[in-house]
Motif scaffolding. Structure first.
Motif, PDB file in Angstrom:
ATOM      1  N   THR A 194       8.126 -34.367 -13.655  1.00  0.00           N
ATOM      2  CA  THR A 194       8.365 -35.923 -13.274  1.00  0.00           C
ATOM      3  C   THR A 194       9.524 -36.222 -12.702  1.00  0.00           C
ATOM      4  OG1 THR A 194       8.601 -36.333 -15.676  1.00  0.00           O
ATOM      5  CG2 THR A 194       6.431 -36.547 -14.875  1.00  0.00           C
ATOM      6  N   THR A 200       2.618 -31.453 -12.688  1.00  0.00           N
ATOM      7  CA  THR A 200       3.889 -32.011 -11.832  1.00  0.00           C
ATOM      8  C   THR A 200       4.748 -32.301 -12.761  1.00  0.00           C
ATOM      9  OG1 THR A 200       4.062 -33.857 -10.528  1.00  0.00           O
ATOM     10  CG2 THR A 200       2.687 -34.325 -12.561  1.00  0.00           C
ATOM     11  N   PHE A 252       0.159 -34.359 -15.685  1.00  0.00           N
ATOM     12  CA  PHE A 252       1.423 -34.758 -16.304  1.00  0.00           C
ATOM     13  C   PHE A 252       1.113 -34.613 -17.899  1.00  0.00           C
ATOM     14  CE2 PHE A 252      -0.812 -38.653 -15.203  1.00  0.00           C
ATOM     15  CZ  PHE A 252      -1.199 -39.324 -16.355  1.00  0.00           C
ATOM     16  N   ALA A 295       4.920 -35.495  -7.301  1.00  0.00           N
ATOM     17  CA  ALA A 295       6.039 -35.988  -7.931  1.00  0.00           C
ATOM     18  C   ALA A 295       7.214 -35.964  -7.006  1.00  0.00           C
ATOM     19  CB  ALA A 295       6.399 -35.151  -9.099  1.00  0.00           C
TER      20      ALA A 295
END
Length: 338
Positions: A146, A144, A114, A178
């Motif tokens: 979000t 990922t 992230f 996510a």
């Protein structure tokens, strides 16, 4: 188990087994043992499965995002505040990665990214490990997304994320965690169009419910992955949060016999990234480069850096961008400057 359900790859349970994350539990002294033994036990299970049916199984050593972030401030009143720096992240990742390889991991994964600066620290550490060992193992880099903005937590688009990590020449790049597969699929397919390497995709079993559980059935999840496999847009499929052996079994059945994605021939360009991607080739228009963030070319910038007044120095960079610079050249090339 996942192997009995048909998994070709299993990850080690070392997602948070780095020193900075284990510090929350005063477990730093056991980081090496945790990573080494996790890889050893996973490899033992993989060997048993291989012996049973003759099909090769692989252990993926998991390096998670940690509980710290290198590019985001934990204090809304101090944008420059950080709980960890690049060097500490890289050192901690190196300790974990080395132990995973010693324990028998067949390849490594920097996953659930992230904050891409954390991922760059992990890449730096792994490159140091390859130099130390004298050989390389395959590497998976998995980001990922979000939320519905299509960006990582630190604000990067999929294209910017790929431009930031592609120098690692990963065996595979992809997205995981996510969101559920349906929500994450468009971003994975976009990444697949950009990346000249294998594409992996292992989403959650949908979004968590009010109780923190996951309601997506194995059949629902497999339908998304099967659709991608049928379209030839993915090479590696799997599951993240909320997925169990039944999901693996359903995934295995639905992709069986389908042709994996063909790695695209991506044209050569200069590929840069901030929060967004900037690709430059012979068809690009004029690119403005801000040069005032240069200690040898700007007395004011050099003085600010020497005095540690980074906030005002950043204002100079911000002004360059506001005046039309698409790239900022940050030059610290001065022999007397630490």
């Amino acid at each position: 188990t996942y192997l009995e359900a048909g998994a070709d790859i299993v990850t080690t349970n070392t997602f948070n087994a780095t020193r900075m994350s284990m510090a929350d539990y005063a477990l730093e002294p056991w980081v090496v043992e945790i990573n080494r033994e996790a890889a050893r036990l996973a490899r033992e299970a993989a060997d048993v499965a291989e012996a049973a049916d003759g099909q090769p199984r692989y252990v993926l050593g998991s390096l998670g995002p940690t509980t710290r972030t290198a590019s985001l401030s934990p204090d809304v009143n101090d944008p420059g505040a950080r709980k960890i720096g690049f060097r500490q992240l890289a050192d901690d990742y190196l300790v974990a990665a080395r132990a995973l390889v010693v324990g028998g991991a067949d390849w490594l994964a920097i996953e659930t990214i992230f904050d891409t600066l954390n991922a760059k620290a992990a890449i730096f550490a792994i490159e140091a490990l390859w130099d130390e060992l004298g050989y390389r193992l395959p590497l998976l880099v998995s980001g990922t997304i979000t939320d519905a903005s299509g960006r990582t937590l630190n604000g990067q688009t999929v294209a910017a994320f790929w431009n930031t990590v592609r120098h690692a020449s990963p065996f595979a790049v992809g997205l995981n965690c996510a969101l559920g597969g349906e929500q994450l699929r468009p971003y994975a397919e976009e990444l697949g169009r950009l990346a000249d390497t294998h594409l992996s995709f292992y989403p959650n079993a949908g979004l968590p419910n009010a109780f923190g559980g996951y309601d997506e059935t194995p059949e629902q999840g497999a339908a998304v992955l099967g659709g991608m496999a049928h379209d030839g847009t993915v090479n590696i499929v799997g599951g993240c949060c909320g997925t169990g052996p039944a999901h693996v079994r359903a995934n295995k059945e639905i992709v069986s016999g389908l042709k994996p994605r063909t790695i695209p021939d991506v044209p050569h360009k200069t590929r840069l990234a901030g929060l967004d991607a900037l690709d430059i080739d012979e068809d690009s228009l004029f690119v403005n480069i801000g040069e005032r963030t240069n200690v040898t070319g700007s007395r004011k910038f050099a003085r600010l850096i020497a005095e540690g007044d980074y906030e005002t120095a950043v204002d100079i960079a911000r002004g360059q961008v506001e005046n039309g610079a698409q790239v900022v050249d940050i030059n610290m090339d001065e022999g007397m400057l630490d």
